[in-house]
Design a protein around this motif. Sequence first.
Motif, PDB file in Angstrom:
ATOM      1  N   GLY A 263       0.808  -1.208   0.000  1.00  0.00           N
ATOM      2  CA  GLY A 263       0.000   0.000   0.000  1.00  0.00           C
ATOM      3  C   GLY A 263       0.841   1.256   0.000  1.00  0.00           C
ATOM      4  N   LEU A 264       1.913   1.244   0.787  1.00  0.00           N
ATOM      5  CA  LEU A 264       2.822   2.389   0.805  1.00  0.00           C
ATOM      6  C   LEU A 264       3.470   2.595  -0.555  1.00  0.00           C
ATOM      7  CD1 LEU A 264       4.409   1.750   4.300  1.00  0.00           C
ATOM      8  CD2 LEU A 264       3.361   3.904   3.599  1.00  0.00           C
ATOM      9  N   GLU A 265       3.840   1.509  -1.214  1.00  0.00           N
ATOM     10  CA  GLU A 265       4.472   1.637  -2.530  1.00  0.00           C
ATOM     11  C   GLU A 265       3.528   2.296  -3.524  1.00  0.00           C
ATOM     12  OE1 GLU A 265       7.549   1.910  -4.631  1.00  0.00           O
ATOM     13  OE2 GLU A 265       7.807   0.636  -2.862  1.00  0.00           O
ATOM     14  N   ILE A 266       2.236   1.980  -3.418  1.00  0.00           N
ATOM     15  CA  ILE A 266       1.253   2.587  -4.324  1.00  0.00           C
ATOM     16  C   ILE A 266       1.205   4.097  -4.133  1.00  0.00           C
ATOM     17  CG2 ILE A 266      -1.220   2.787  -4.823  1.00  0.00           C
ATOM     18  CD1 ILE A 266      -1.440  -0.227  -4.174  1.00  0.00           C
ATOM     19  N   VAL A 267       1.029   4.560  -2.887  1.00  0.00           N
ATOM     20  CA  VAL A 267       0.874   5.999  -2.665  1.00  0.00           C
ATOM     21  C   VAL A 267       2.191   6.737  -2.830  1.00  0.00           C
ATOM     22  CG1 VAL A 267      -1.160   5.735  -1.199  1.00  0.00           C
ATOM     23  CG2 VAL A 267       1.103   5.749  -0.151  1.00  0.00           C
ATOM     24  N   GLU A 268       3.303   6.082  -2.542  1.00  0.00           N
ATOM     25  CA  GLU A 268       4.596   6.754  -2.739  1.00  0.00           C
ATOM     26  C   GLU A 268       4.912   6.888  -4.217  1.00  0.00           C
ATOM     27  OE1 GLU A 268       6.681   5.801   1.572  1.00  0.00           O
ATOM     28  OE2 GLU A 268       7.122   4.472  -0.115  1.00  0.00           O
ATOM     29  N   ALA A 269       4.445   5.942  -5.030  1.00  0.00           N
ATOM     30  CA  ALA A 269       4.599   6.073  -6.481  1.00  0.00           C
ATOM     31  C   ALA A 269       3.760   7.232  -7.028  1.00  0.00           C
ATOM     32  CB  ALA A 269       4.207   4.773  -7.176  1.00  0.00           C
ATOM     33  N   GLU A 270       2.725   7.609  -6.275  1.00  0.00           N
ATOM     34  CA  GLU A 270       1.883   8.741  -6.672  1.00  0.00           C
ATOM     35  C   GLU A 270       2.460  10.084  -6.229  1.00  0.00           C
ATOM     36  OE1 GLU A 270      -2.288   6.157  -6.233  1.00  0.00           O
ATOM     37  OE2 GLU A 270      -1.721   7.637  -4.713  1.00  0.00           O
ATOM     38  N   GLY A 271       3.562  10.062  -5.498  1.00  0.00           N
ATOM     39  CA  GLY A 271       4.224  11.296  -5.120  1.00  0.00           C
ATOM     40  C   GLY A 271       4.261  11.612  -3.645  1.00  0.00           C
ATOM     41  N   GLN A 272       3.502  10.852  -2.834  1.00  0.00           N
ATOM     42  CA  GLN A 272       3.586  11.065  -1.389  1.00  0.00           C
ATOM     43  C   GLN A 272       4.821  10.370  -0.820  1.00  0.00           C
ATOM     44  OE1 GLN A 272       0.111  11.353   1.183  1.00  0.00           O
ATOM     45  NE2 GLN A 272      -1.072  10.352  -0.432  1.00  0.00           N
TER      46      GLN A 272
END
Length: 507
Positions: A263-272
């Motif tokens: 889940g973290l990888e998903i949102v961090e790939a979005e820029g967070q």
Amino acid sequence: MQLDTSRDASLESLLAGQPAVLEASADVVAEGVRRSGRVLIVLDDDPTGTQAVAGLPVLTAWHETDLGWALDTGAPAVYVVTNTRSLDAVAAERINREVVRAALLAAAPRGVELGWVSRGDSTLRGHFPLEPAAIAAELVAAGEPRPAGTVVVPAFPEAHRVTIDGVHYTRENGRWVPVGESEFARDATFGYRASRLVDWVAEKTAAAATRGGAVAAPVIELRLRTLRAGAEAVAEALRAAPPGAVIVADAVVEHDMRQLALGLEIVEAEGQSFMYRVGPPFVRARIGQAPSAPVAPRHAKPPAREGGGITVVGSHTALTTRQLDVLLRERPRATVVELDVPALIGEGGAGPAIRTAAQRCRAALASGDVILQTSRELVRAAGPEQSLAISRAVSDAIVEVMREIIARTTPAYVIAKGGITSSDVATRGLEIRRAEVAGSLFPGLVSVWLAASGPAAGVPYVVFPGNVGSDTHLAEAVAKLSGDVAAGSHEAPTPTSSPTSTLGREA
């Protein structure tokens, strides 16, 4: 190692009504990490944080060149042992900021994107919220974006620490108890009352605010029902978190932490970007490293080396004292050398006791194993700062003894028991500056380092936390490193699939 809840009635009752574990592959997590190219800088507040990983570089110094050496290995995570759990708040903040500055300087010419981990204790001891706040402040000062939030994951299933419905538990005397009711909550320096992580964050933040060091932040929970709904559900919860939130996460098994990682990888790939305040195994889950088989460090002992190894016991937890009792019983031929704590901090000074202890250890190592221990009666102080001062004085004495030993002889192995003890023995006693984490001595527990250079090169160095393992684990560790098997212990297999010693060595 995964907890077998079907064989633990009390844990099974705590999990009643929870959704089933949703499995996640370590390889899938690792692939996401490779795509991102991100390297985690793990600011480890004592060396015991490395026990859940293998094949990664570990530093006890943080000059730009040290960080550059570690980044050049290509590893997905780099450990920097700050030892701040043994220091006061002012020193802890300064060191965290120094590490961030050095890491940014090392990463810039290499084009490496960094992520940030503040490794804390799975029993909630340490400088929180100070250390994550210091990292964030230094990033902002360097022109980097402020992390969107801090993810708190203290769970350490191998050491019997789990979080369920926001409450953190530890196994004590054969039963699961809320951590606020455990011996760890009564720590002289980092004590607390709360067991629910939301309340613990509030308690620690309020305490820091009285010293002018923190402001309240929104706190949200990621419970098992979200984690076990999958990575997209986790990502949605992370997206909904308000800016600057502290996000406290449940975890009972490795798959829970992997779902969080995905889940973290998903949102961090979005820029967070998120910062992590975690116990030992979360880094393994976050980089997609599967738990490795225990190493058999006795094979690292050169055949020509005669004599014994040394076990240094500085920790005063009740578990450590029980482990020491078993060790003394199992190995009656070992020479026991005791450093008397009242004498070390008394008016006469520690010099005579240090010289005597070093002489006895050197003489005994020529023919057998040595146990160097501090006196077991805990010397209490008036407050947290005084308690830290006593700990430092005792650790300084242990360091001087080890310096005397390593200058004149080479032990077959060194085991250091306790967080402060293991850090100071490594950095100041054995002068280990750069090393590789070879793996763990037991499944997910008790780290084995191989120094890249210096007087301890080639000597297995075992970082044994004060608060993990069974009563027999210390005796088993000595048996393994001595090349034999004590009663009740089991030989560890040589790893066949875990990372091997591939890191560069210092010239």
